[in-house]
Design an enzyme around this catalytic site. Sequence first.
Site, PDB file in Angstrom:
ATOM      1  N   ILE A  11      40.362  51.747  39.895  1.00  0.00           N
ATOM      2  CA  ILE A  11      40.986  52.575  40.921  1.00  0.00           C
ATOM      3  C   ILE A  11      42.487  52.318  40.992  1.00  0.00           C
ATOM      4  CG2 ILE A  11      40.483  50.894  42.753  1.00  0.00           C
ATOM      5  CD1 ILE A  11      40.589  54.749  43.089  1.00  0.00           C
ATOM      6  N   SER A  32      44.967  38.975  37.658  1.00  0.00           N
ATOM      7  CA  SER A  32      43.572  39.052  37.242  1.00  0.00           C
ATOM      8  C   SER A  32      43.078  37.635  37.024  1.00  0.00           C
ATOM      9  CB  SER A  32      43.440  39.863  35.938  1.00  0.00           C
ATOM     10  OG  SER A  32      42.128  39.776  35.420  1.00  0.00           O
ATOM     11  N   TYR A  54      44.614  35.146  41.329  1.00  0.00           N
ATOM     12  CA  TYR A  54      45.056  35.808  42.541  1.00  0.00           C
ATOM     13  C   TYR A  54      45.927  34.875  43.380  1.00  0.00           C
ATOM     14  CZ  TYR A  54      40.953  38.588  41.192  1.00  0.00           C
ATOM     15  OH  TYR A  54      40.031  39.324  40.496  1.00  0.00           O
ATOM     16  N   LYS A  93      38.525  50.694  50.652  1.00  0.00           N
ATOM     17  CA  LYS A  93      37.362  50.829  51.523  1.00  0.00           C
ATOM     18  C   LYS A  93      36.119  50.335  50.757  1.00  0.00           C
ATOM     19  CE  LYS A  93      35.864  53.796  48.750  1.00  0.00           C
ATOM     20  NZ  LYS A  93      34.640  53.413  47.993  1.00  0.00           N
ATOM     21  N   ARG A 160      29.178  48.203  41.459  1.00  0.00           N
ATOM     22  CA  ARG A 160      28.637  48.977  42.572  1.00  0.00           C
ATOM     23  C   ARG A 160      27.128  48.806  42.718  1.00  0.00           C
ATOM     24  NH1 ARG A 160      32.463  52.184  40.028  1.00  0.00           N
ATOM     25  NH2 ARG A 160      34.081  53.160  41.347  1.00  0.00           N
TER      26      ARG A 160
END
Length: 326
Positions: A11, A32, A54, A93, A160
């Site tokens: 995304i 990453s 991170y 989200k 997902r």
Amino acid sequence: MKFGVISTANIGRSAVVPAIRATDHEVLAVASRDSERADAFAEEFGIARSYGSYENLLEDDDLDAVYNPLPNALHAEWTKRAADAGLHVLCEKPLAVDAAEARAVGDYCDERGVTLMEAFMYRYHPRTERAADIVREQLGDVRSVKATFQFPMADSENVRLDPALAGGSLMDVGCYAVSAARLFLGEPDRAYATTHDAGEYDVDTKLAGVLEYDRDGATAELSCGFETADTQWYRVEAEDGWLEARDAFVPRDGGVEIEYETGGRHVVEQFDPTDQYRLEVEHFAECVESGTSPRTDADEAVRNMATIDALYESAQNGETVTVSEV
């Protein structure tokens, strides 16, 4: 404003990083867990700095904000860690795994004086704003909303589908249908849902739900899933008219439209091609600069998650569930 991007998620690659670059703001750094992947991403987009963790990105004193597109179950942790570093956060989200966690994240960022915004990009498209205005000003008493977002999931290894990462179709795309229902009807009183798991993933690959409102018996019918062709739309029905939008959440290339009837008139309004991700980024940056609360702030995220929580509880118990007040 100088952004750091936590992860090389698709995304970011396909939408948000190009959107930031289309504004007056800058993507200064990307991180990453794989330094080679971070380096390749940085080279692809001309990003000056890349980090193999991170943590290292959050230590970069030149950053003003981070964009957090990590898997759902990691949103809260890394949003809080960014807030600890004094960085404003644009988080994908859903903001958290449930309403309680969303509230905790929002409070955490407030205490540290950083802006937190949930990245519901469709809320920043001019069509969505226009649709809300039409429903509010021209359609009168809304009786029902129907909303769906479905697409085929071909990759069985996709995050997902991982329950440990808060996967599932409701969390991924059904949250848009919930958001649309709430945009036009407000907060529901009760929820009922059924789910299907097509591959024994231990997540919902399909969900159908109903939201009930004590106010005049209004209802919302929701559906989402990974089992069918790409379908995304909402329809609002009122006593004196209706409104409908196709490709409602992630428009395909080209312009979009809304169609509605009210007062004996049938209207189709056209909208030029628009980068809703760019508009989302610009709204976020304006809120940081002005110190105002974003349209999709933590409070909005908590309310959306409260409905999602109730839908999941209903699917698990097989009963209608009261949506908790938050």
